[in-house]
Design a protein around this motif. Structure first.
Motif, PDB file in Angstrom:
ATOM      1  N   THR A  44       0.868  -1.185   0.000  1.00 27.00           N
ATOM      2  CA  THR A  44       0.000   0.000   0.000  1.00 27.00           C
ATOM      3  C   THR A  44       0.908   1.239   0.000  1.00 27.00           C
ATOM      4  N   GLY A  45       0.309   2.412  -0.191  1.00 30.99           N
ATOM      5  CA  GLY A  45       1.077   3.651  -0.060  1.00 30.99           C
ATOM      6  C   GLY A  45       1.597   4.187  -1.379  1.00 30.99           C
ATOM      7  N   SER A  48       2.187   2.412  -4.927  1.00 29.52           N
ATOM      8  CA  SER A  48       2.012   0.959  -4.740  1.00 29.52           C
ATOM      9  C   SER A  48       1.436   0.290  -5.986  1.00 29.52           C
ATOM     10  N   ASP A  76       4.127  -0.788   3.603  1.00 32.60           N
ATOM     11  CA  ASP A  76       3.472   0.517   3.448  1.00 32.60           C
ATOM     12  C   ASP A  76       4.528   1.466   2.880  1.00 32.60           C
TER      13      ASP A  76
END
Ligand SMILES: Nc1ncnc2c1ncn2[C@@H]1O[C@H](COP(=O)(O)OP(=O)(O)OP(=O)(O)O)[C@@H](O)[C@H]1O
Ligand SMILES: N[C@@H](CCO)C(=O)O
Length: 295
Positions: A44-45, A48, A76
């Motif tokens: 994620t993040g 991504s 993340d």
């Protein structure tokens, strides 16, 4: 569950191509790991959507394989990929610290450098360690075939990240095959100056020691607006400006008092060149930090 925060890094610093690296205070990747029978990865993040979750294609998958440490791994991303700020290396360094602890492998931070570099081999074709070393150890690192030398350092910097992409693979393609003796002599002098500057936390020595006439001029051609952004940063007080890693990020070294003006001058100059960017006002800082049970 174990959580590790591993910082962005800036490699090369001009005169130290494939040798020098520094850890940055911000941004950073956060990696969480739990034991599992086989490795799975979720991402994620920042950026991504461009990062594969297949363990055979993600740097953390290569690290899990190298440590024989299968795990459920959640990344993340704080460091955008293909940034020049060691994005792939930050995840690899974080995973190396986390999985070493999770499986009690007993490796020191220095011993984890070649392990994390396996991830770099996966994405760029070469196991260069100049980003993973500072992300693991912090401060300023010197990577050679004989190992890693490390010193703590605290020098203010502005890292400016334009919204363009340059892959490390492409940026390695423009590195010249040869250099003249004059260029080599200049580069050795600059690299030595920079190293002394790091040991003294002296932004003037570090900034002037970043000059490089061998690799950097070829790479700046891949970064829209590079020259005007560099000039703007120097006018605002930067003591030196160079390409961060393989680019497109740019690194300006400075005194703390000039940091804000330099950050805004760099973003404005990229904007004038039609490129959006963001600047991190940060400093050479610490390496990966381990938190137990998400604490
Ligand atoms: N965990 C990961 N984090 C980021 N990128 C990853 C990861 N795993 C695989 N990749 C891939 O690695 C590539 C980005 O690595 P690259 O070395 O080009 O950029 P960088 O790490 O930001 O740059 P630099 O090493 O120049 O500082 C992308 O193709 C991305 O999909
Ligand atoms: N030293 C490497 C760092 C990028 O990952 C390069 O400049 O190609």
């Amino acid at each position: 569950m174990l959580t590790v925060r591993a910082p962005a890094t800036s490699a090369n610093l001009g005169s130290g191509f494939d040798v020098f690296g520094v850890a940055l205070g911000t941004p950073a990747d956060v990696v969480r790991v739990e034991r599992a029978s086989r490795t799975t990865i979720t991402v994620t993040g920042a950026g991504s959507q461009y990062i594969p979750e297949d363990p055979a294609k993600n740097t953390v998958g290569a690290v899990a394989e190298a440590l024989d440490a299968p795990a459920r791994i959640r990344i993340d991303k704080g460091v955008r990929p293909s940034s020049g700020l060691g994005s792939s290396a930050a995840s690899a360094a974080a995973a190396a610290v986390a999985l070493n602890e999770l499986y009690d492998r007993g490796r020191s931070r220095a011993e984890l450098v070649p392990v994390a570099a396996e991830g770099e081999a996966l994405v760029s074709g070469e196991a260069h360690a100049d980003n993973v070393a500072p992300s693991l150890l912090g401060g300023f690192t010197v990577v050679t075939d004989d190992g890693v030398t490390h010193v703590d350092a605290s020098v203010p910097v502005v890292a400016c990240l334009p919204e363009i992409s340059v892959s490390t693979r492409d940026a390695r393609g423009v590195v010249p095959d040869t250099a003249s003796m004059d260029e080599v002599v200049d580069t050795v002098g600059n690299a030595a100056t920079l190293t002394v500057g790091m040991t003294r936390d002296d932004p003037v020595l570090v900034g002037s020691g970043m000059a490089d006439e061998i690799v950097t001029p070829e790479r700046t051609k891949l970064i829209d607006g590079y020259e005007s952004v560099r000039e703007a940063a120097l006018e605002a007080g930067a003591t030196g400006v160079t390409v961060s890693g393989a680019g497109p990020g740019m690194l300006a070294v400075c005194h703390r008092r000039d940091q804000r003006a330099i950050a805004s001058a760099m973003v404005d100059a990229f904007d004038a060149a039609g490129v959006e960017s963001r600047a991190y006002q940060t400093a050479v800082g610490e390496g990966a930090t381990l938190y137990r049970d998400g604490a």
